[in-house]
Design an enzyme around this catalytic site. Structure first.
Site, short mmCIF file in Angstrom:
data_model
loop_
_atom_site.label_atom_id
_atom_site.label_comp_id
_atom_site.label_asym_id
_atom_site.label_seq_id
_atom_site.Cartn_x
_atom_site.Cartn_y
_atom_site.Cartn_z
N ASN A 40 4.17 1.31 14.46
CA ASN A 40 3.26 2.40 14.11
C ASN A 40 2.63 3.08 15.32
OD1 ASN A 40 2.20 -0.38 13.91
ND2 ASN A 40 0.22 0.62 13.74
N THR A 59 -4.39 -3.73 -14.39
CA THR A 59 -3.75 -2.57 -15.00
C THR A 59 -3.15 -1.68 -13.91
OG1 THR A 59 -5.31 -2.67 -16.80
CG2 THR A 59 -4.16 -0.57 -16.52
N CYS A 64 -6.83 1.42 13.21
CA CYS A 64 -7.65 0.22 13.06
C CYS A 64 -8.26 -0.22 14.38
CB CYS A 64 -6.81 -0.93 12.50
SG CYS A 64 -5.57 -0.38 11.37
#
Ligand SMILES: *Cc1c(COP(=O)(O)O)cnc(C)c1O
Length: 396
Positions: free
Chosen positions: A152, A238, A325
């Site tokens: 990345n 869900t 990050c």
């Protein structure tokens, strides 16, 4: 001008995903577990999304596709599952590299505390692992090899197919974090000998908060979330239908335009890169050819990446000095250190990640702006002053 050149951190939502998602926010809002027609319409859409994703990555069966909350969750679940499978066979050795994403590295750290032995391979200066290094590291008690598809920060593409073949020969599970690769490089889990693969929608113009864990059929997954029996009992909760539909639509669209986009983005990437390399004492981080089409990572001697980012932001350019990050901490990027970039050079690094939305005009503006900003920062940098006079603390 406002230019977004931070597509490795996240991308803009594309039209394909947006249009596909809209009906699922109001009209088709049923719970796919419900037996009534509202539920069944949602279930049909979910099943279709699973088929689309399976096809896009060359999976044999839709059941091998598990929808997660993103790349991080997929990485966590793959690694934790492989570790659990290894443990019952008395295998506690895991091989990875020093330049993985933190979703992988921090999960491995956690396993280390639980008694696993983690071996992080060193990388050569070009940022591409030798498959033989993996073969040499494999032991009879190796449970898993986890190596990213493409990095990345520096964009380098790893020889996953060869690494996967070595893992197969030795009966070791192979996971690859393909979050940067999906939608940008060809993926075929069967041909590339992959057992587990992670991807995330928001890195290819899909919505945030949704991703996929591919797990080859026959490999049992550990659950990270307990509850209902959704996702064949492998992830409770869900299903987030709108974003799953968006993920599938974005991936399909990216696959359909992959070669054309890669050619366009690579050309523009090389154009920007060549422009930036005209700046004195500048180096490219990571090998030039085998890298993601949109990735540029360069270091400018004698300046601070943070100041560079802020001045570029003033000019309307959104870039990064490492991964999102780590960019809030002052430690240099673990990726750049892993490929042997000296600490002081790593501090002056810039990552630009462009996409098929980037224009030629924007590319010219980026080159011009970076040149101006680097010059401005160097004019006030005592380090650069020394370097310019020939006092070299390091070699670039
Ligand atoms: C962005 C990224 C992740 C995390 O994905 P999320 O969907 O944001 O959780 C993991 N690995 C790599 C290589 C990434 O670039």
């Amino acid at each position: 001008m406002y230019i977004y050149a931070d597509n490795a951190a996240t991308t803009a939502l594309g039209e394909a995903a947006k249009q596909a998602m809209l009906p699922y926010f109001d009209g088709i809002y049923g719970n796919p577990s419900s037996l009534h027609s509202y539920g069944q319409r949602a279930k049909e859409a979910l099943d279709k999304a699973r088929r689309v994703v399976a096809e896009a990555i060359g999976a044999k069966k839709p059941a091998e596709i598990l929808f997660t909350s993103g790349g991080s969750e997929a990485d966590n679940q793959a690694i934790i599952s492989a570790a659990a499978l290894g443990k019952v066979q008395g295998k506690r050795h895991i091989i990875s590299t020093k330049f993985e994403h933190h979703a992988v590295l921090h999960t491995l750290k956690k396993l280390e505390k639980q008694g696993f032995e983690i071996e992080l391979l060193e990388l050569p200066g070009n940022g591409i692992l030798e498959p033989e290094a993996v073969r040499q590291a494999i032991r009879p008690d190796t449970a898993l090899v986890t190596i990213m598809f493409a990095n990345n920060e520096i964009g380098t593409i790893q020889p996953v197919q060869e690494i996967g073949a070595i893992c197969r020969e030795n009966g070791v599970l192979f996971h690859t974090d393909a979050v940067q690769a999906a939608g940008h490089l060809h993926i075929n889990v069967e041909e590339q000998n992959i057992d587990f693969l992670s991807l995330s929608a928001h890195k290819f113009h899909g919505p945030k908060g949704t991703g996929v864990l591919y797990a080859k059929s026959g490999i049992a997954l550990s659950r990270l979330i307990e509850g209902g029996g959704q996702e064949r009992g492998r992830r409770a909760g869900t299903e987030n239908i709108p974003v799953i539909i968006g993920l599938a639509a974005a991936l399909k669209d990216a696959e359909e335009h992959l070669d054309e986009n890669a050619a366009y983005v690579t050309r523009l990437r090389n154009y920007i890169l060549d422009g930036l390399l005209e700046i004195p004492n500048t180096r490219l981080n990571g090998e030039r050819e085998k890298r993601l089409p949109g990735n540029i990572n360069v270091s400018f001697e004698g300046i601070e990446g943070e100041s560079l980012l802020l001045l570029l932001d003033d000019k309307g350019i959104a870039a990064s000095s490492g991964s999102a990050c780590t960019s809030s901490s002052l430690l240099p990027s673990h990726v750049l250190l892993a490929i042997g970039v000296p600490q002081e050079v790593a501090h002056g690094s810039l990552r630009l990640s462009i996409s098929e939305y980037t224009t030629q005009e924007e590319a010219d503006y980026i080159i011009q702006s970076v040149k101006e900003v680097v010059e401005e920062l160097r004019s006030i940098s005592p380090v650069w002053d020394d370097l310019d006079k020939g006092v070299r603390g390091h070699v670039i």
